[in-house]
Design a protein around this motif. Structure first.
Motif, PDB file in Angstrom:
ATOM      1  N   LEU A   1       0.537  -1.324   0.008  1.00 56.04           N
ATOM      2  CA  LEU A   1      -0.010  -0.022  -0.016  1.00 56.04           C
ATOM      3  C   LEU A   1       0.973   1.323  -0.103  1.00 56.04           C
ATOM      4  O   LEU A   1       2.016   1.377   0.200  1.00 56.04           O
ATOM      5  CB  LEU A   1      -1.052   0.001   1.257  1.00 56.04           C
ATOM      6  CG  LEU A   1      -2.041  -1.338   1.225  1.00 56.04           C
ATOM      7  CD1 LEU A   1      -3.010  -0.984   2.394  1.00 56.04           C
ATOM      8  CD2 LEU A   1      -2.928  -1.308  -0.013  1.00 56.04           C
TER       9      LEU A   1
ATOM     10  N   THR B   1       9.701   1.882  -2.158  1.00 58.46           N
ATOM     11  CA  THR B   1      10.744   2.632  -2.676  1.00 58.46           C
ATOM     12  C   THR B   1      12.110   2.336  -1.779  1.00 58.46           C
ATOM     13  O   THR B   1      13.076   2.001  -2.339  1.00 58.46           O
ATOM     14  CB  THR B   1      10.323   3.872  -2.961  1.00 58.46           C
ATOM     15  OG1 THR B   1       9.229   3.778  -3.789  1.00 58.46           O
ATOM     16  CG2 THR B   1      11.511   4.465  -4.051  1.00 58.46           C
TER      17      THR B   1
ATOM     18  N   ASP C   1       6.813   2.417 -10.711  1.00 60.58           N
ATOM     19  CA  ASP C   1       5.783   3.252 -10.213  1.00 60.58           C
ATOM     20  C   ASP C   1       5.561   4.611 -11.256  1.00 60.58           C
ATOM     21  O   ASP C   1       6.446   5.607 -11.159  1.00 60.58           O
ATOM     22  CB  ASP C   1       6.172   3.853  -8.842  1.00 60.58           C
ATOM     23  CG  ASP C   1       5.004   4.584  -8.249  1.00 60.58           C
ATOM     24  OD1 ASP C   1       4.068   5.032  -9.053  1.00 60.58           O
ATOM     25  OD2 ASP C   1       5.220   5.189  -7.101  1.00 60.58           O
TER      26      ASP C   1
ATOM     27  N   ARG D   1       2.663   7.845  -8.889  1.00 63.30           N
ATOM     28  CA  ARG D   1       3.060   8.967  -8.045  1.00 63.30           C
ATOM     29  C   ARG D   1       4.211   9.834  -8.786  1.00 63.30           C
ATOM     30  O   ARG D   1       5.303   9.364  -9.142  1.00 63.30           O
ATOM     31  CB  ARG D   1       3.527   8.588  -6.593  1.00 63.30           C
ATOM     32  CG  ARG D   1       3.676   9.550  -5.609  1.00 63.30           C
ATOM     33  CD  ARG D   1       3.750   9.134  -4.268  1.00 63.30           C
ATOM     34  NE  ARG D   1       5.008   8.336  -4.295  1.00 63.30           N
ATOM     35  CZ  ARG D   1       6.178   8.624  -3.845  1.00 63.30           C
ATOM     36  NH1 ARG D   1       6.229  10.104  -4.033  1.00 63.30           N
ATOM     37  NH2 ARG D   1       7.191   7.947  -3.731  1.00 63.30           N
TER      38      ARG D   1
ATOM     39  N   LYS E   1       9.760   0.228   9.090  1.00 66.55           N
ATOM     40  CA  LYS E   1       9.437   1.099  10.033  1.00 66.55           C
ATOM     41  C   LYS E   1       9.152   0.539  11.635  1.00 66.55           C
ATOM     42  O   LYS E   1       8.435   1.062  12.356  1.00 66.55           O
ATOM     43  CB  LYS E   1       8.312   2.040   9.679  1.00 66.55           C
ATOM     44  CG  LYS E   1       8.320   2.567   8.076  1.00 66.55           C
ATOM     45  CD  LYS E   1       6.978   3.569   7.938  1.00 66.55           C
ATOM     46  CE  LYS E   1       7.073   3.769   6.682  1.00 66.55           C
ATOM     47  NZ  LYS E   1       5.941   4.617   6.078  1.00 66.55           N
TER      48      LYS E   1
ATOM     49  N   ASP F   1      11.107   0.492  13.680  1.00 66.46           N
ATOM     50  CA  ASP F   1      11.901   1.502  14.569  1.00 66.46           C
ATOM     51  C   ASP F   1      10.940   2.397  15.154  1.00 66.46           C
ATOM     52  O   ASP F   1      11.349   2.997  16.261  1.00 66.46           O
ATOM     53  CB  ASP F   1      13.183   1.992  13.746  1.00 66.46           C
ATOM     54  CG  ASP F   1      12.695   2.773  12.570  1.00 66.46           C
ATOM     55  OD1 ASP F   1      12.090   2.014  11.555  1.00 66.46           O
ATOM     56  OD2 ASP F   1      12.933   3.947  12.303  1.00 66.46           O
TER      57      ASP F   1
ATOM     58  N   GLY G   1      12.566  -3.755   8.093  1.00 68.01           N
ATOM     59  CA  GLY G   1      13.126  -2.307   8.013  1.00 68.01           C
ATOM     60  C   GLY G   1      13.255  -1.536   9.221  1.00 68.01           C
ATOM     61  O   GLY G   1      12.409  -1.545   9.907  1.00 68.01           O
TER      62      GLY G   1
ATOM     63  N   GLU H   1      15.573   4.624   8.430  1.00 70.55           N
ATOM     64  CA  GLU H   1      15.565   5.183   7.002  1.00 70.55           C
ATOM     65  C   GLU H   1      16.898   4.942   6.190  1.00 70.55           C
ATOM     66  O   GLU H   1      16.842   4.838   4.727  1.00 70.55           O
ATOM     67  CB  GLU H   1      15.327   6.653   6.988  1.00 70.55           C
ATOM     68  CG  GLU H   1      13.873   6.892   7.723  1.00 70.55           C
ATOM     69  CD  GLU H   1      13.416   8.440   7.421  1.00 70.55           C
ATOM     70  OE1 GLU H   1      13.631   8.705   6.267  1.00 70.55           O
ATOM     71  OE2 GLU H   1      13.075   8.953   8.433  1.00 70.55           O
TER      72      GLU H   1
HETATM   73  N1  GTP Z   1      11.927   5.015  10.215  1.00 69.91           N
HETATM   74  C1  GTP Z   1      11.800   4.379   8.988  1.00 69.91           C
HETATM   75  N2  GTP Z   1      11.221   4.889   8.013  1.00 69.91           N
HETATM   76  C2  GTP Z   1      11.159   4.145   6.776  1.00 69.91           C
HETATM   77  C3  GTP Z   1      11.427   2.853   6.807  1.00 69.91           C
HETATM   78  N3  GTP Z   1      11.225   2.445   5.289  1.00 69.91           N
HETATM   79  C4  GTP Z   1      10.615   3.521   5.022  1.00 69.91           C
HETATM   80  N4  GTP Z   1      10.408   4.697   5.674  1.00 69.91           N
HETATM   81  C5  GTP Z   1      10.200   5.909   5.306  1.00 69.91           C
HETATM   82  O1  GTP Z   1       8.810   5.775   4.976  1.00 69.91           O
HETATM   83  C6  GTP Z   1       8.537   6.867   4.071  1.00 69.91           C
HETATM   84  C7  GTP Z   1       7.635   6.263   3.094  1.00 69.91           C
HETATM   85  O2  GTP Z   1       8.426   5.173   2.250  1.00 69.91           O
HETATM   86  P1  GTP Z   1       8.609   4.771   0.687  1.00 69.91           P
HETATM   87  O3  GTP Z   1       9.578   4.060   0.349  1.00 69.91           O
HETATM   88  O4  GTP Z   1       8.575   6.156   0.031  1.00 69.91           O
HETATM   89  O5  GTP Z   1       7.313   4.273   0.720  1.00 69.91           O
HETATM   90  P2  GTP Z   1       6.372   3.784  -0.387  1.00 69.91           P
HETATM   91  O6  GTP Z   1       5.671   2.593  -0.225  1.00 69.91           O
HETATM   92  O7  GTP Z   1       7.399   3.555  -1.861  1.00 69.91           O
HETATM   93  O8  GTP Z   1       5.415   4.796  -0.820  1.00 69.91           O
HETATM   94  P3  GTP Z   1       4.579   5.019  -2.196  1.00 69.91           P
HETATM   95  O9  GTP Z   1       5.512   4.873  -3.383  1.00 69.91           O
HETATM   96  O10 GTP Z   1       4.116   6.498  -2.175  1.00 69.91           O
HETATM   97  O11 GTP Z   1       3.538   4.199  -2.234  1.00 69.91           O
HETATM   98  C8  GTP Z   1       9.822   7.499   3.590  1.00 69.91           C
HETATM   99  O12 GTP Z   1       9.886   8.692   4.355  1.00 69.91           O
HETATM  100  C9  GTP Z   1      10.895   6.524   4.152  1.00 69.91           C
HETATM  101  O13 GTP Z   1      12.075   7.131   4.558  1.00 69.91           O
HETATM  102  C10 GTP Z   1      12.001   2.234   7.860  1.00 69.91           C
HETATM  103  O14 GTP Z   1      12.041   0.973   8.053  1.00 69.91           O
HETATM  104  N5  GTP Z   1      11.990   3.015   8.982  1.00 69.91           N
END
Ligand code: GTP
Ligand code: MG
Length: 436
Positions: free
Chosen positions: A104, A110, A133, A136, A242, A244, A267, A270
């Motif tokens: 989601l 990413t 993607d 977005r 996340k 953490d 994960g 960041e």
């Molecule tokens: N603290 C923390 N932040 C994370 C982690 N993984 C991702 N993030 C943060 O979560 C946010 C969203 O991450 P993305 O990788 O852009 O998520 P996405 O699923 O690709 O989002 P969409 O492409 O919009 O669907 C970013 O600000 C990342 O830095 C993690 O393991 N820990």
């Protein structure tokens, strides 16, 4: 460290039992209650928590295996049961493969794509990243930047809107890479459009592995999400991100064990390197601080071994004042004498009402008095007559009554031990209780 809150509260409960003098039903009850509370706070499903604590209780009160000490036994059970509820790890083998990341919106796909690429690169594999993607704005730029950071070849088409063709081109362009990781677009929910897109991409790629990326902050909600993705497109594992930054990580971690899939990675921040293979044993071991626990258990055992020796003295028929001294020290460690005695089958031994009425202060006083006695007197209290009492009173700063009381106490204990001796059954049980 991730899951700080959960880890700290679990550590506290386990430390309590690992360092405690006795491991009985009461102590185990308290332990499981503590664990229950911690897990529920971390959003672990109620049923899972109940099963886990039932298991711990049942196993902890079972006969411990030969050679194991009781503290180790209980700690090991807690550890094993926790490992069980987080399930197995499911990281992919280090070999050529295409990996599709699904999930989601905002779940961390990413970021995870670049982390995963970095992970394989560090294992010596040639890896490429593909931006799948086209939904977005900014997705392209984001993955491009991230891939530069970890020095991984990247393919994407900034203006494209046909995601299938972009991915096709990407696979061709990155043909010489052993592993190709495809980032996809997320939607707000698992809607028709997302399912359709995922299916189309899958047809094009036929990836060896599809991982669902889930944000840990939904806690036990991970279960439903994993199930519905599994049903819609099929997944090979889950990557929890996340972990953490949430108090609900325990729920997220344990929820996957209730589905048909496994956790592949976590994960934990960041940065690219804040990413780890999910290794249940290592994870729980770190969470509980097992290394430190071993030391703690060892210390508790050493302390208890001393106690055991003293207990043997206690059972000696020919009880000297030296033995009484040791007894008093042991009792100090084990708890109030009356509580200790109440737990024992006395086998009909008559106990004077005030026999157990030895307060801590009195015990201290007795010890001070004994410190003023000669070795000979301690070995053979019968030789203590009036003049010796006078000397002891002076030396210890106590009075006649105190000394006499101690001598009486010694006589009483000696009698009691004699009564209990010869009753083999109760005696053995008693020794066993002390040894636990
Ligand atoms: N603290 C923390 N932040 C994370 C982690 N993984 C991702 N993030 C943060 O979560 C946010 C969203 O991450 P993305 O990788 O852009 O998520 P996405 O699923 O690709 O989002 P969409 O492409 O919009 O669907 C970013 O600000 C990342 O830095 C993690 O393991 N820990
Ligand atoms: Mg993304």
């Amino acid at each position: 460290m991730v899951l700080d809150k959960l880890g700290n509260s679990l550590k506290k409960s386990i430390r309590k039992i690992a360092g405690s003098g006795r491991i009985d039903e009461e102590a185990v009850d308290e332990l499981t209650r503590d664990i229950q509370r911690s897990l529920l706070k971390s959003d672990v499903d109620v049923k899972l928590v109940k099963n886990l604590t039932d298991q711990i209780k049942e196993r902890a009160l079972e006969k411990k295996p030969k050679g194991a000490n009781p503290r180790e036994h209980v700690v090991k059970i807690v550890y094993e049961e926790l490992v069980k509820i987080v399930g197995e790890g499911g990281a992919p083998p280090i070999e050529s493969q295409d990996i599709l990341l699904l999930g989601l919106q905002g779940s961390g796909k990413t970021t995870t794509a670049s982390k995963l690429a970095n992970y394989f690169k560090n294992k010596g594999m040639k890896v490429g990243l593909i931006c799948g993607d086209t939904y977005r704005p900014g997705a392209y730029e984001q993955l491009k930047t991230l891939s530069q950071k970890v020095a991984i070849p990247f393919y994407g088409e900034e203006e494209a809107d046909d995601v299938v063709s972009v991915i096709k081109n990407g696979l061709e362009t990155l043909n010489d890479q052993e592993i190709r990781i495809i980032d996809t677009a997320g939607r707000h929910s698992l809607e028709e459009e997302l399912i359709k897109e995922m299916k189309e991409i899958e047809k094009t790629v036929s990836p060896e592995n599809k991982y669902l990326v889930i944000d840990a902050s939904i806690g036990k909600g991970v279960k439903e999400q994993a199930k519905s993705f599994e049903k819609a497109v099929g997944i090979d594992g889950v990557i929890i991100t996340k972990i953490d930054g949430t108090a609900k990580g325990g729920g997220a971690l344990t929820a996957v064990s209730e589905t048909n899939t496994k956790i592949a990675f976590l994960g934990t921040g960041e940065k690219p390197e804040e990413f780890e293979e999910f290794d249940p044993e290592g994870f729980i071991s770190r969470l509980l601080g097992m290394g430190d626990l071993e030391k703690l258990i060892q210390r508790a055992e050493e302390r208890l071994e001393e106690d055991e020796m003293d207990m043997e003295a206690m059972m000696k028929g020919d009880l000297t004042l030296k033995d009484v001294y040791k007894q008093l020290e042991s009792i100090n460690k084990l708890g109030p004498l009356n509580k200790v005695m109440n737990m024992l089958p006395m086998g009909g031994a008559q106990l004077p009402d005030d026999a157990m009425d030895v307060t801590k202060e009195k015990m201290e006083k007795y010890k001070i008095i004994m410190d003023s006695m000669t070795s000979e007197e301690l070995e053979n209290p019968n030789i203590i007559g009036d003049s010796r009492i006078q000397r002891i009173v002076k030396g210890s700063g106590t009075n006649r009554e105190d000394v006499k009381e101690l001598l009486e106490y010694h006589k009483m204990m000696k009698k009691l031990m004699k009564q209990m001796r010869g009753r083999r059954g109760p005696m053995e049980k008693m020794m066993k209780k002390f040894k636990r």
